[in-house]
Scaffold this motif. Structure first.
Motif, PDB file in Angstrom:
ATOM      1  N   VAL A 207       0.848  -1.074   0.184  1.00 60.88           N
ATOM      2  CA  VAL A 207       0.081   0.078  -0.057  1.00 60.88           C
ATOM      3  C   VAL A 207       0.885   1.279  -0.072  1.00 60.88           C
ATOM      4  O   VAL A 207       1.978   1.218   0.578  1.00 60.88           O
ATOM      5  N   VAL A 208       0.456   2.246  -0.668  1.00 61.06           N
ATOM      6  CA  VAL A 208       1.090   3.769  -0.588  1.00 61.06           C
ATOM      7  C   VAL A 208       0.128   4.558   0.019  1.00 61.06           C
ATOM      8  O   VAL A 208      -1.201   4.470  -0.618  1.00 61.06           O
ATOM      9  N   VAL A 209       0.567   5.248   1.086  1.00 59.11           N
ATOM     10  CA  VAL A 209      -0.476   6.347   1.479  1.00 59.11           C
ATOM     11  C   VAL A 209       0.086   7.804   1.257  1.00 59.11           C
ATOM     12  O   VAL A 209       1.280   8.064   1.320  1.00 59.11           O
TER      13      VAL A 209
ATOM     14  N   ARG B 270      -4.760   9.599   1.570  1.00 52.88           N
ATOM     15  CA  ARG B 270      -5.450   8.675   0.354  1.00 52.88           C
ATOM     16  C   ARG B 270      -4.413   7.486   0.440  1.00 52.88           C
ATOM     17  O   ARG B 270      -3.236   7.404   0.751  1.00 52.88           O
ATOM     18  N   ALA B 271      -4.931   6.404  -0.100  1.00 57.17           N
ATOM     19  CA  ALA B 271      -4.305   4.946  -0.201  1.00 57.17           C
ATOM     20  C   ALA B 271      -4.318   4.489  -1.622  1.00 57.17           C
ATOM     21  O   ALA B 271      -5.441   4.453  -2.132  1.00 57.17           O
ATOM     22  N   PHE B 272      -3.428   3.845  -2.147  1.00 54.83           N
ATOM     23  CA  PHE B 272      -3.441   3.182  -3.386  1.00 54.83           C
ATOM     24  C   PHE B 272      -2.686   1.937  -3.229  1.00 54.83           C
ATOM     25  O   PHE B 272      -1.676   1.647  -2.453  1.00 54.83           O
ATOM     26  N   SER B 273      -3.123   0.979  -4.052  1.00 52.55           N
ATOM     27  CA  SER B 273      -2.058  -0.285  -4.215  1.00 52.55           C
ATOM     28  C   SER B 273      -0.420   0.278  -4.644  1.00 52.55           C
ATOM     29  O   SER B 273      -0.352   1.147  -5.231  1.00 52.55           O
TER      30      SER B 273
ATOM     31  N   GLY C 248      -3.660   8.708  -8.058  1.00 47.59           N
ATOM     32  CA  GLY C 248      -3.357   7.181  -8.555  1.00 47.59           C
ATOM     33  C   GLY C 248      -3.045   7.224 -10.388  1.00 47.59           C
ATOM     34  O   GLY C 248      -2.662   6.366 -10.885  1.00 47.59           O
ATOM     35  N   ALA C 249      -3.661   8.277 -10.891  1.00 48.73           N
ATOM     36  CA  ALA C 249      -3.446   8.303 -12.290  1.00 48.73           C
ATOM     37  C   ALA C 249      -2.089   8.096 -12.918  1.00 48.73           C
ATOM     38  O   ALA C 249      -1.194   8.845 -12.166  1.00 48.73           O
ATOM     39  N   VAL C 250      -1.965   7.609 -13.939  1.00 49.60           N
ATOM     40  CA  VAL C 250      -0.742   7.511 -14.674  1.00 49.60           C
ATOM     41  C   VAL C 250      -0.289   8.962 -15.014  1.00 49.60           C
ATOM     42  O   VAL C 250      -0.892   9.700 -15.867  1.00 49.60           O
TER      43      VAL C 250
ATOM     44  N   ALA D 297      -7.324   2.458  -6.060  1.00 53.39           N
ATOM     45  CA  ALA D 297      -7.358   3.077  -4.470  1.00 53.39           C
ATOM     46  C   ALA D 297      -7.308   1.645  -3.500  1.00 53.39           C
ATOM     47  O   ALA D 297      -7.881   0.635  -3.853  1.00 53.39           O
ATOM     48  N   ALA D 298      -6.665   1.919  -2.239  1.00 54.25           N
ATOM     49  CA  ALA D 298      -6.742   1.066  -1.340  1.00 54.25           C
ATOM     50  C   ALA D 298      -7.591   1.789  -0.164  1.00 54.25           C
ATOM     51  O   ALA D 298      -7.625   2.992   0.135  1.00 54.25           O
TER      52      ALA D 298
END
Ligand code: FES
Length: 134
Positions: free
Chosen positions: A62-64, A73-76, A108-110, A121-122
């Protein structure tokens, strides 16, 4: 007389080769393997996440991030290109070292390929100053 035994031997050898190929293919993107994150697991304290940046939790994958003060926010952390765990968060992007893709810390967009899909999103929960997996 010996034909059935030979046929059995050939079939066994073929089966072994297929299993070996299957294992090799599964290991190809192995950077992201490992235990699954546990809901409720504390990742960090809010003070650990820089405003305008973020932090990578490799074990939880996870990335916070904190794009703005108090907005967590959190993402894979698994890169959508070929599955490496992202390596850094800097200058507003989450960066993969494998082939240099980067993703925006806000959604999280490229922001740079070769990845074409955003980081999913996580789910996290922020209670007081604790950030946990939801
Ligand atoms: S695996 Fe991340 S850029 Fe290729």
């Amino acid at each position: 007389m010996t034909l059935p035994a030979s046929r059995r031997t050939v079939l066994l050898a073929t089966g072994t080769a297929a299993l070996a190929v299957g294992c090799g293919a599964q290991d190809a993107g192995g950077d992201a393997s490992g235990p699954s994150p546990t809901p409720g697991q504390e990742l960090a304290r809010t003070a650990d996440i820089p405003v305008g940046g973020g932090r990578i939790f490799k074990d939880a994958k996870v990335v916070v991030t904190q794009p703005a003060q108090g907005d967590f926010r959190a993402f894979s952390a698994v890169c959508t290109h070929q599955g490496c765990i992202v390596a850094t968060v800097a200058d507003g992007t989450i960066n993969c070292a494998c082939h240099k893709s980067s993703f925006a810390i806000g959604d999280g967009a490229v922001t740079a390929g070769p990845a074409t899909e955003p980081l999913p999103a996580a789910k996290i929960a922020v209670k007081g100053d604790a950030i946990t997996l939801a």
